[in-house]
Design an enzyme around this catalytic site. Sequence first.
Site, PDB file in Angstrom:
ATOM      1  CD  GLU A  14     -13.968  -0.876 -16.148  1.00 26.00           C
ATOM      2  OE1 GLU A  14     -12.886  -1.295 -16.588  1.00 26.00           O
ATOM      3  OE2 GLU A  14     -14.932  -1.623 -15.906  1.00 26.00           O
ATOM      4  CB  THR A  40     -17.538   2.567 -18.618  1.00 24.46           C
ATOM      5  OG1 THR A  40     -17.022   2.079 -17.380  1.00 24.46           O
ATOM      6  CG2 THR A  40     -16.414   2.487 -19.646  1.00 24.46           C
ATOM      7  CE1 TYR A  70     -16.254  -2.029 -21.803  1.00 20.86           C
ATOM      8  CE2 TYR A  70     -15.395  -1.696 -19.569  1.00 20.86           C
ATOM      9  CZ  TYR A  70     -16.386  -1.510 -20.525  1.00 20.86           C
ATOM     10  OH  TYR A  70     -17.522  -0.783 -20.207  1.00 20.86           O
ATOM     11  CE  LYS A  74     -18.210   2.060 -23.765  1.00 29.81           C
ATOM     12  NZ  LYS A  74     -19.427   2.057 -24.610  1.00 29.81           N
TER      13      LYS A  74
END
Length: 320
Positions: free
Chosen positions: A127, A125, A151, A155
């Site tokens: 992010e 992602t 989160y 990742k």
Amino acid sequence: MNKELLVTGGAGFIGLNFVYYILNNTSYNITIIDSLTYASHPKEILKIQHNPRIRFFEGNIINNKDLQIVMDRGYKAIVHFAAESHVDRSIKNSENFIQTNIIGTYRLLQWLSEGYAEKMIHISTDEVYGTLKVDEEAFTERTPISPNNPYSATKASSDLLVRSYFETFKLPLIITRCSNNFGPFQNEEKFIPTIIHNAFHNKTIPVYGDGMQIRDWLFVEDHCRAISLILEKGQIGEVYNIGGGNEDTNLNIVRKILNIMGKSEKLIRYVKDRKGHDRRYAINSNKLQKKLGWKQIVPFDQGLKTTIEWYVKIFKEHSL
């Protein structure tokens, strides 16, 4: 040629869309492993299980016994979608995120090292890059990783683990990092489905802070097309950004959806901002476009209308 794919998290939002894309556009056989969490779609799996090209196993990628069951053959690739992905949940309790996103990825790397697949595509992602100021250039594959919530930290951790296994063990690995996806099958706790759900039911729509957070939106089918292209032509050891090129504020997205659905902006309610809320994401996809020839096909407004129509149909069916 090996025509077998293992898709982790294939009953979830992006994974399920990818399964349908592969079924409709290739001749691959697909083995799905999914733990069927709250964000999965077991009814959709039941619909496609009769297809001779599909095998489904309910299992958790952190459990080697579950993985051993699906590792009964060699795969062209493992396409690794399985992840806990909701930021708010990660803030409340990070345990499942650490287990699935980090330990689960480690388990797959172990199996890959034993030769059970020719390569693995690790789906990540934007992010992991952290946040951007309004006037900063979009994230590229060379942007340093700087996650700001549990989160994205898990990742980012899995990304680094994948990178280390390529560098140390020369395993056949590719990482993809996408911007915010939207489309059919996304869980209703996510931003766009929440707006559609609440607008349909004439409920208030919560908007964090001032609503000026900027996101780069990517229709899920375009994302799946990119992954399929990377599966065939992607270079081992590379990272590929997959961006939507559709930056907009959260507040504007709410207003667009309300306008399409013919609902009043009076439904908007501003709420306390999320902890560690990144201000802006933007992805530069030039590498993917120039090296592999990918381009978006679905315009944002078209994708948004398609998404709204899909959810409205579901809501109407549930109300019968």
